[in-house]
Design an enzyme around this catalytic site. Structure first.
Site: not given
Ligand code: GLU
Length: 306
Positions: A243-245
């Site tokens: 995911a982006k995080r």
């Protein structure tokens, strides 16, 4: 090319992102795989923007730009689902004419709390609204708008997948049209693949459980069967979906962290056991039987400015 015209006889593969944000390296890897599967089998390759649900401003442009940047080519202008309401409604009408559609008034909570038969599969709609009387329906229509569900005649289906072999999964009374009037993912994807002449579906493994439902729906609509390949996902260090995080995972963030596009493409190809020097070389060497079957654990470079 108008979307409703089936592609030429050679068939087509596709990549169908939801424009909910920038693509990350896992999405790009799936896109590259879909392209390799299509091109290596002489198919055309299409891109479809699945924007019925999670569209974010600017995401479509960014996604198409990144697909082109990694070197993918597609054979017709990308089609947008949000502009194809008529084709989905036509399909629902055909099912309605065949007596295969019913109104459902259930909330998520009602579905979760409904009593189920002891052998009912996890996640299957319990059938609460399947046999309402006309009077019950009239009363419930005054409370909330109805979703439309398929009256399925089977409860499971086996599909063949290039990487998973035979896969048997649940078919239930799936939603066709949500109660806000938006076509459901399973309907839209099946209608679009058929009308676009797609006969090869390559996508992330997380969508394998939806496939028996889709294959069954396609059959009811009289569409030809398609070949499936559900490819392994890219995971983070903790073994969860990327995911982006997870840091530098988009093309822009990776560039900022020092990995230019050829490096990113090379690493994706390397993770697939393919020559890392470019897509043409990878295409020449591509053999689906030799693809890795496990997830790729991605270690992002230390983040740069972003
Ligand atoms: N739009 C879906 C997604 O981004 C993919 C649908 C498909 O490939 O069938 O998860």
């Amino acid at each position: 090319m108008p979307a409703e015209t089936p592609s030429p006889r050679q068939g087509a593969g596709r990549f169908a992102p939801s424009p909910s944000g920038e693509l990350h390296i896992g999405n790009l890897r799936t896109a590259i795989l879909a392209w390799l599967f299509a091109r290596s089998s002489g198919r055309s390759f299409l891109v479809r923007v699945e924007d019925l649900d999670r569209a974010r401003a600017g995401a479509e442009e960014a996604q198409l730009r990144d697909l082109a940047a990694v070197g993918l080519t597609w054979d017709a202008q990308a089609v947008r689902q949000s502009e194809r309401g008529d084709v989905y409604r036509d399909a629902v009408h055909r099912l309605q004419d065949a007596g295969l559609v019913y109104e459902c008034f259930c909330t998520r909570r009602e579905i979760a709390e409904a009593p189920r038969a002891p052998h009912a599969p996890e996640g299957a709609y319990p059938g609460t609204c399947r046999n309402l009387t006309e009077e019950q329906r009239a009363r419930r229509r005054r409370e909330r708008p109805a979703a439309l569900r398929l009256r399925a005649g089977v409860d499971s289906r086996t599909v063949r997948d290039a990487l998973h072999g035979g896969y048997t999964g649940v078919v239930d009374d799936l939603v066709l049209l949500r109660n806000d009037g938006v076509p459901a993912y399973n309907l839209a994807v099946v209608v679009d693949d058929a009308l676009q002449g797609v006969d090869q579906v390559v996508r992330g493994e997380d969508l394998l459980p939806s496939t028996p439902r889709q294959a069954y729906l396609a059959e009811l609509l009289g569409y030809p069967p398609v070949e499936y390949a559900h490819v392994p996902l890219v995971l983070n260090r903790e073994g969860r979906r990327l995911a982006k995080r997870d840091g530098a995972v988009t093309l822009a963030a990776l560039a900022d962290a020092g990995w230019a596009v050829p490096e990113v493409v090379g690493r994706i190809l390397g993770s697939l056991g393919l020559p890392a020097d470019g897509l043409p070389q990878a295409l020449a060497a591509f053999d689906p039987a030799r693809l890795p079957r496990e997830a790729w654990i991605f270690e992002p470079p230390a983040a740069g400015r972003r």
